[in-house]
Design an enzyme around this catalytic site. Structure first.
Site, PDB file in Angstrom:
ATOM      1  CD  GLU A 262      -2.765   0.994   2.582  1.00 58.24           C
ATOM      2  OE1 GLU A 262      -2.700   0.010   3.333  1.00 58.24           O
ATOM      3  OE2 GLU A 262      -3.449   1.992   2.846  1.00 58.24           O
TER       4      GLU A 262
ATOM      5  CG  ASP B 163      -3.119   8.528   7.351  1.00 62.08           C
ATOM      6  OD1 ASP B 163      -3.115   7.315   7.629  1.00 62.08           O
ATOM      7  OD2 ASP B 163      -3.211   8.970   6.189  1.00 62.08           O
TER       8      ASP B 163
END
Lengths: 392, 260
Positions: free
Chosen positions: B46, B57
């Protein structure tokens, strides 16, 4: 075709091509629940009655509609001020904060969070949380903590935890992102009181519904008379949507004033509609300051509350459908407008609201003899340090 | 069968999908770090495209995005890194956010992914309701689109996600954004069971899985495991690219061992 305002966004949360729900999966069920709960509360006469009691006895509504006699004479334009600066905590933000805190209470969420730029929404959320016995954390950029120190002290006095956000430019955009990250972690027991008509559906619609009281009161207070034009400053856009919405789609011209910062050409501004293009930020599709790759750019404004690279999606819809027009005023014009209102009317406006005054002042000749309704969205006490700093 | 589906079908254990932001420590050195992870046994990648506002995030990957952008990883350089990583021969997915893809255009972005050899795309702020145009563009370009489920996703919604037939289902194993946790979330067993009960679409678990012990604890629950923050942190802590590559090699080897 005559443009029409929408009672509410469509099922996907869209106002025309703007809005939607670009949120992490973890939040999607909470957003659906919030939409259902708000719908049910908003059509519940008991909830509305309770909110109205809070608005009258706690917030101090209705706020006055004042003829600004000396300012009108000086500019040759009849100016009516909607005095949101006189609402409890000093800005219109409390209308939304009390409404959402009551909703959080009704949903059984013991904790609320909020983001804040100028600190006015943070103070409003802290105030509503204290009054309803809810835990409260407010996310605030480190730059804003510096320039709005007074509001940080107020929040802490009210028992709220102020969480500094150092990411990015340390301003409102970063505070919203960090509040959303908190919410992804704590969604089961926390409601996010977003402070403007931004964010994923149902926030833009819900906050507009909670702020439209501003414009509705104006219509009552005008007693059948209609102004020629309504003007308000636009950051995320809650004070402007609150006063615009009840007038939208009629004869009255609506003008939103964005932050031109150091000038649109300088690239250091907060004018998303005037100088941005459509994109996705904080869960909604709207006008956005961004580069060619789609990286979101930092906004710049002397006013922390307008220092945001996006704008509420309903404003984007109002712009594209012609329901309102959007212009901008610079930092220097806003500073001059603070002096103008202070000297003519004995009112120190918030730097945010000063952008609307600056726009009227600049356009006085084209507005000569007309009646302008201006949303004085907040008071300027919080800005004294910033204003003094610019004078040295 | 797509390369990703084929990988899940072939492996007799859960796959290891390391996440790393493109352009660390610099765009030029970036490929060395991915190569070290191939040597250590990574099954697929990824690749995080650095973005100004990575909403899903936590602080470590946010910091990585800032570092990569500051090192000059603009879109052009990020595409170049992605192409290099895909060239390593492991199925490679781009992880980005809705806005940059929307600006390029859903179809144009997917065609370009296909052009650089990428196998799929992951967009954490594009839930099922907003994913229609991307799903169509992905099919047209032969690029697999990943959709998410979370501990908060109810069974009806989960069924609708599965019916959209994503390349795989990204199971968010814990509430919250990406980051390391002390222990595997209490939610993960139930989440896996709920997904398995309604679909045969492969399930990959991520968010809050960092250590070999944690990987071992979830390996029976899914077709793959994504480890991101724990690896990114090692890169940010290293003083140069060689040190980062060595640290990644060791970490990925230990994670792979935990899956055997």
């Amino acid at each position: 075709m005559i443009p029409r305002r929408l009672d509410r966004p469509d099922e996907a949360g869209r106002f025309g091509e703007f809005g939607g729900r670009f949120a992490p999966e973890t939040l999607m069920p909470a957003l659906a629940e919030l939409e259902r709960e708000f719908e049910s509360a908003w059509s519940d006469p008991d909830f509305r009655a309770e909110l109205n009691r809070w608005l009258s006895s706690f917030v101090g509504r209705p706020t006055p509609l004042q003829e600004a006699r000396r300012l009108s004479k000086q500019l040759g334009v009849r100016i009516l001020l909607k005095r949101e600066d006189l609402a409890h905590t000093g800005a219109h933000k409390i209308n939304n904060a009390v409404g959402q805190a009551l909703l959080a209470h009704r949903m059984g969420k013991p904790r609320v969070i909020a983001e804040t730029g100028a600190g006015q929404h943070g103070v409003a959320a802290a105030t509503a949380a204290a009054a309803l016995g809810l835990e409260c954390s407010v996310y605030m950029g480190v730059v804003d903590i510096e320039r709005q120190a007074l509001n940080v002290q107020r929040m802490e006095l009210l028992g709220t935890e102020v969480v500094p956000v150092a990411a990015g430019a340390g301003t409102l955009k970063d505070a919203v992102s960090e509040a959303m990250r908190d919410w992804v972690r704590t969604v089961e027991r926390t409601h996010y009181i977003i402070g403007s008509v931004v964010g994923p559906h149902p926030f833009p619609w819900m906050v507009r519904e909670l702020q439209r009281v501003i414009g509705e009161e104006c219509i009552d207070q005008l007693g059948g008379e209609m102004p020629d034009l309504v003007v308000a400053s636009v950051g995320g856009g809650s004070n402007s949507m609150g006063i615009f919405y009840p007038f939208a789609g009629g004869e009255v011209e609506l003008v939103g004033v964005e932050a031109a910062g150091e000038g649109i050409d300088s690239g250091r501004h907060g004018a998303s509609i005037s100088a941005g293009r459509p994109g996705v930020l904080h869960g909604t599709r709207t006008y956005l300051l961004q580069d060619a790759d789609g990286q979101v750019q930092e906004a710049h404004s002397i006013s922390a509350g307008l220092d945001y690279p996006g704008v509420g999606p309903e404003h984007a819809y109002f712009n594209d459908s012609g329901l309102a027009t959007y212009d901008s005023a610079s930092d220097l014009e806003a500073l001059a407008a603070v002096d103008l209102l202070a000297h003519t009317e004995g009112i120190i406006p918030a730097l945010e609201s000063a952008h609307a005054i600056a726009w009227v002042s600049r356009n006085a000749s084209r507005l000569a003899g007309k009646t302008v309704l201006l949303n004085l969205s907040g008071r300027g006490d919080k800005d004294l340090q910033t204003i003094a700093g610019r004078r040295q | 069968m797509t390369p990703i589906r084929e990988m899940f079908a072939t492996l007799e254990r859960a796959a290891l999908l390391p996440y790393l932001t493109a352009g660390l420590p610099t765009p030029a050195d970036s490929i060395d770090l991915f190569r070290a992870m191939v040597d250590a046994g990574a099954d697929a990648f990824e690749v995080g495209i650095p973005y100004s506002d990575p909403l899903m995030d936590g602080p470590v990957i946010m910091r990585a995005s800032e570092v990569a952008l500051a090192a000059g990883t603009d879109a052009t350089r990020a595409w170049a890194v992605l192409e290099q990583v895909a060239g390593l021969g492991k199925p490679t997915l781009a992880m980005t956010y809705a806005n940059p893809v929307m600006q390029a255009g859903w179809e144009a972005y997917c065609r370009r992914l296909s052009g650089v050899g990428a196998a799929g795309i992951i967009i954490p702020d594009l839930p099922l309701e907003e994913a229609g145009p991307l799903l169509e563009a992905g099919i047209a370009a032969g690029v697999g689109v990943v959709l998410f489920v979370s501990p908060t996703t109810d069974p009806d919604r989960l069924r609708r996600v599965a019916q959209a037939d994503p390349e795989f289902i990204y199971g968010v194993s814990d509430l919250g954004v990406t980051g390391e946790r002390q222990a595997v979330s209490e939610h993960v067993v139930g989440l896996s069971a709920r997904v398995r009960a309604v679909t045969e679409v492969p399930l990959v678990l991520g968010v809050g899985i960092s250590t070999p012990e944690q990987v071992q604890a979830v390996r029976q629950l899914a077709d793959g495991v994504i480890v991101g923050t724990a690896l990114v942190r090692r890169v940010l802590e290293a003083t140069n690219a060689q040190e980062a590559a060595r640290a990644l090699f060791d970490a990925v080897r230990d994670l792979r061992t935990a899956l055997e």
